[in-house]
Design a protein around this motif. Sequence first.
Motif, PDB file in Angstrom:
ATOM      1  N   ARG A  74       0.835  -1.207   0.000  1.00 46.55           N
ATOM      2  CA  ARG A  74       0.000   0.000   0.000  1.00 46.55           C
ATOM      3  C   ARG A  74       0.868   1.255   0.000  1.00 46.55           C
ATOM      4  O   ARG A  74       0.554   2.238  -0.685  1.00 46.55           O
ATOM      5  CB  ARG A  74      -0.930   0.010   1.212  1.00 46.55           C
ATOM      6  CG  ARG A  74      -1.960  -1.103   1.225  1.00 46.55           C
ATOM      7  CD  ARG A  74      -2.969  -0.868   2.337  1.00 46.55           C
ATOM      8  NE  ARG A  74      -3.908  -1.968   2.497  1.00 46.55           N
ATOM      9  CZ  ARG A  74      -5.023  -1.906   3.196  1.00 46.55           C
ATOM     10  NH1 ARG A  74      -5.353  -0.768   3.816  1.00 46.55           N
ATOM     11  NH2 ARG A  74      -5.825  -2.939   3.314  1.00 46.55           N
ATOM     12  N   PHE A  75       1.944   1.234   0.778  1.00 46.59           N
ATOM     13  CA  PHE A  75       2.870   2.364   0.798  1.00 46.59           C
ATOM     14  C   PHE A  75       3.468   2.595  -0.592  1.00 46.59           C
ATOM     15  O   PHE A  75       3.576   3.733  -1.065  1.00 46.59           O
ATOM     16  CB  PHE A  75       3.993   2.105   1.803  1.00 46.59           C
ATOM     17  CG  PHE A  75       3.777   2.735   3.157  1.00 46.59           C
ATOM     18  CD1 PHE A  75       2.564   2.631   3.801  1.00 46.59           C
ATOM     19  CD2 PHE A  75       4.796   3.421   3.792  1.00 46.59           C
ATOM     20  CE1 PHE A  75       2.357   3.204   5.054  1.00 46.59           C
ATOM     21  CE2 PHE A  75       4.615   4.002   5.035  1.00 46.59           C
ATOM     22  CZ  PHE A  75       3.381   3.889   5.662  1.00 46.59           C
ATOM     23  N   GLU A  76       3.883   1.521  -1.240  1.00 43.14           N
ATOM     24  CA  GLU A  76       4.532   1.643  -2.541  1.00 43.14           C
ATOM     25  C   GLU A  76       3.582   2.234  -3.570  1.00 43.14           C
ATOM     26  O   GLU A  76       3.990   3.038  -4.421  1.00 43.14           O
ATOM     27  CB  GLU A  76       5.040   0.282  -3.006  1.00 43.14           C
ATOM     28  CG  GLU A  76       6.205  -0.270  -2.203  1.00 43.14           C
ATOM     29  CD  GLU A  76       7.452   0.605  -2.274  1.00 43.14           C
ATOM     30  OE1 GLU A  76       7.569   1.415  -3.221  1.00 43.14           O
ATOM     31  OE2 GLU A  76       8.299   0.506  -1.379  1.00 43.14           O
ATOM     32  N   ALA A  77       2.311   1.831  -3.522  1.00 41.64           N
ATOM     33  CA  ALA A  77       1.345   2.358  -4.480  1.00 41.64           C
ATOM     34  C   ALA A  77       1.209   3.873  -4.345  1.00 41.64           C
ATOM     35  O   ALA A  77       1.125   4.600  -5.342  1.00 41.64           O
ATOM     36  CB  ALA A  77      -0.011   1.686  -4.274  1.00 41.64           C
ATOM     37  N   VAL A  78       1.218   4.361  -3.105  1.00 40.45           N
ATOM     38  CA  VAL A  78       1.125   5.805  -2.874  1.00 40.45           C
ATOM     39  C   VAL A  78       2.436   6.488  -3.261  1.00 40.45           C
ATOM     40  O   VAL A  78       2.439   7.544  -3.902  1.00 40.45           O
ATOM     41  CB  VAL A  78       0.794   6.099  -1.400  1.00 40.45           C
ATOM     42  CG1 VAL A  78       0.904   7.595  -1.103  1.00 40.45           C
ATOM     43  CG2 VAL A  78      -0.600   5.608  -1.064  1.00 40.45           C
ATOM     44  N   ASN A  79       3.553   5.885  -2.885  1.00 44.37           N
ATOM     45  CA  ASN A  79       4.850   6.498  -3.117  1.00 44.37           C
ATOM     46  C   ASN A  79       5.165   6.629  -4.604  1.00 44.37           C
ATOM     47  O   ASN A  79       5.880   7.534  -5.023  1.00 44.37           O
ATOM     48  CB  ASN A  79       5.946   5.678  -2.424  1.00 44.37           C
ATOM     49  CG  ASN A  79       7.247   6.438  -2.292  1.00 44.37           C
ATOM     50  OD1 ASN A  79       7.269   7.604  -1.916  1.00 44.37           O
ATOM     51  ND2 ASN A  79       8.347   5.786  -2.632  1.00 44.37           N
ATOM     52  N   LEU A  89       3.022  12.241   1.265  1.00 43.13           N
ATOM     53  CA  LEU A  89       3.080  12.030   2.710  1.00 43.13           C
ATOM     54  C   LEU A  89       1.672  11.919   3.283  1.00 43.13           C
ATOM     55  O   LEU A  89       1.411  11.075   4.147  1.00 43.13           O
ATOM     56  CB  LEU A  89       3.827  13.183   3.384  1.00 43.13           C
ATOM     57  CG  LEU A  89       5.353  13.091   3.372  1.00 43.13           C
ATOM     58  CD1 LEU A  89       5.969  14.440   3.748  1.00 43.13           C
ATOM     59  CD2 LEU A  89       5.837  12.003   4.325  1.00 43.13           C
ATOM     60  N   ARG A  90       0.785  12.755   2.802  1.00 38.00           N
ATOM     61  CA  ARG A  90      -0.612  12.667   3.251  1.00 38.00           C
ATOM     62  C   ARG A  90      -1.197  11.307   2.872  1.00 38.00           C
ATOM     63  O   ARG A  90      -1.900  10.661   3.660  1.00 38.00           O
ATOM     64  CB  ARG A  90      -1.431  13.806   2.641  1.00 38.00           C
ATOM     65  CG  ARG A  90      -2.922  13.768   2.987  1.00 38.00           C
ATOM     66  CD  ARG A  90      -3.108  13.788   4.486  1.00 38.00           C
ATOM     67  NE  ARG A  90      -4.488  13.624   4.868  1.00 38.00           N
ATOM     68  CZ  ARG A  90      -5.254  14.612   5.321  1.00 38.00           C
ATOM     69  NH1 ARG A  90      -4.788  15.847   5.407  1.00 38.00           N
ATOM     70  NH2 ARG A  90      -6.480  14.374   5.689  1.00 38.00           N
ATOM     71  N   ALA A 141      11.859   4.464   5.878  1.00 33.24           N
ATOM     72  CA  ALA A 141      12.721   5.113   4.885  1.00 33.24           C
ATOM     73  C   ALA A 141      11.904   5.928   3.887  1.00 33.24           C
ATOM     74  O   ALA A 141      12.348   6.986   3.428  1.00 33.24           O
ATOM     75  CB  ALA A 141      13.555   4.062   4.151  1.00 33.24           C
ATOM     76  N   ARG A 142      10.700   5.439   3.544  1.00 29.83           N
ATOM     77  CA  ARG A 142       9.836   6.206   2.630  1.00 29.83           C
ATOM     78  C   ARG A 142       9.454   7.541   3.261  1.00 29.83           C
ATOM     79  O   ARG A 142       9.446   8.578   2.600  1.00 29.83           O
ATOM     80  CB  ARG A 142       8.562   5.422   2.332  1.00 29.83           C
ATOM     81  CG  ARG A 142       8.757   4.097   1.647  1.00 29.83           C
ATOM     82  CD  ARG A 142       9.229   4.227   0.203  1.00 29.83           C
ATOM     83  NE  ARG A 142       9.365   2.909  -0.385  1.00 29.83           N
ATOM     84  CZ  ARG A 142      10.449   2.146  -0.286  1.00 29.83           C
ATOM     85  NH1 ARG A 142      11.497   2.588   0.391  1.00 29.83           N
ATOM     86  NH2 ARG A 142      10.510   0.963  -0.875  1.00 29.83           N
ATOM     87  N   LEU A 143       9.132   7.518   4.550  1.00 30.88           N
ATOM     88  CA  LEU A 143       8.777   8.760   5.230  1.00 30.88           C
ATOM     89  C   LEU A 143       9.948   9.730   5.239  1.00 30.88           C
ATOM     90  O   LEU A 143       9.789  10.924   4.959  1.00 30.88           O
ATOM     91  CB  LEU A 143       8.336   8.468   6.661  1.00 30.88           C
ATOM     92  CG  LEU A 143       6.953   7.865   6.889  1.00 30.88           C
ATOM     93  CD1 LEU A 143       6.704   7.687   8.383  1.00 30.88           C
ATOM     94  CD2 LEU A 143       5.860   8.730   6.276  1.00 30.88           C
ATOM     95  N   VAL A 144      11.127   9.229   5.573  1.00 32.20           N
ATOM     96  CA  VAL A 144      12.321  10.089   5.637  1.00 32.20           C
ATOM     97  C   VAL A 144      12.580  10.716   4.272  1.00 32.20           C
ATOM     98  O   VAL A 144      12.846  11.930   4.150  1.00 32.20           O
ATOM     99  CB  VAL A 144      13.549   9.285   6.100  1.00 32.20           C
ATOM    100  CG1 VAL A 144      14.803  10.161   6.056  1.00 32.20           C
ATOM    101  CG2 VAL A 144      13.342   8.746   7.508  1.00 32.20           C
ATOM    102  N   GLU A 145      12.494   9.905   3.232  1.00 33.22           N
ATOM    103  CA  GLU A 145      12.738  10.395   1.871  1.00 33.22           C
ATOM    104  C   GLU A 145      11.765  11.502   1.493  1.00 33.22           C
ATOM    105  O   GLU A 145      12.158  12.544   0.949  1.00 33.22           O
ATOM    106  CB  GLU A 145      12.619   9.219   0.899  1.00 33.22           C
ATOM    107  CG  GLU A 145      12.802   9.588  -0.565  1.00 33.22           C
ATOM    108  CD  GLU A 145      12.552   8.411  -1.491  1.00 33.22           C
ATOM    109  OE1 GLU A 145      12.886   8.524  -2.681  1.00 33.22           O
ATOM    110  OE2 GLU A 145      12.012   7.372  -1.035  1.00 33.22           O
TER     111      GLU A 145
END
Length: 220
Positions: A74-79, A89-90, A141-145
């Motif tokens: 799910r994170f990857e789809a948003v990223n 980020l939202r 790491a996605r959040l930090v990026e």
Amino acid sequence: MDQANQAERANSLRERLIDAGVDLVTAEGSAALGLREIARRAGVSHGAPRRYFPTHHALLSAIARRGFAELTARFEAVNEAAGAPRDRLRGLADVFLDYAGEHGGMFELMFRHDLLDSEAHASDADAHGPRLRDSTLPLFARLVELVAQDRAHRAERGTGPSHDSAPPPALTAAALWTNLHGIAVLRANGSLRLVLPGASDGPDPLVTAALDAHLGRADA
């Protein structure tokens, strides 16, 4: 039975036990994940889990890893979606809270400190794949990026903090992650309705406030 068939059968039984655990935690929560009940649901003897997982902890970690796999997807789809860093980020924040709301038992299991303690259970990890703690790191790491990208984007527009005054992106990301996790937990146990009786049950206003607090107002 030759060695290849034995390995295939063992892997099939391991996956069946994990599947049963996923179903159980989804239906009844993390407190229901006893070895006997998992074995019963998987249709094997109560001693079978010990043949495929050296400890109860190892089986719980394997079950929790399934949750991280879904949350990561799910994170990857948003990223990977187009949009400004703030928008993504939202999106990650909404995905995180939606997952916590939809899969409360799995969410609780995934973030149990004893399962994430890599030193205490290093032998389990060596035998059965990466440590559960390592499943958290790509998400963080996605959040930090994205925090770093948002900061650079705001600096280009002259609306962000100066480089000297801004905390490291990892620290800001950790504070945001902590805030989101707190929203998820307080929302699950009903505490938010006590302190915000006039607010909707949805997380949207709190997500906006959290992003504004850690990143600066979007319209600033």
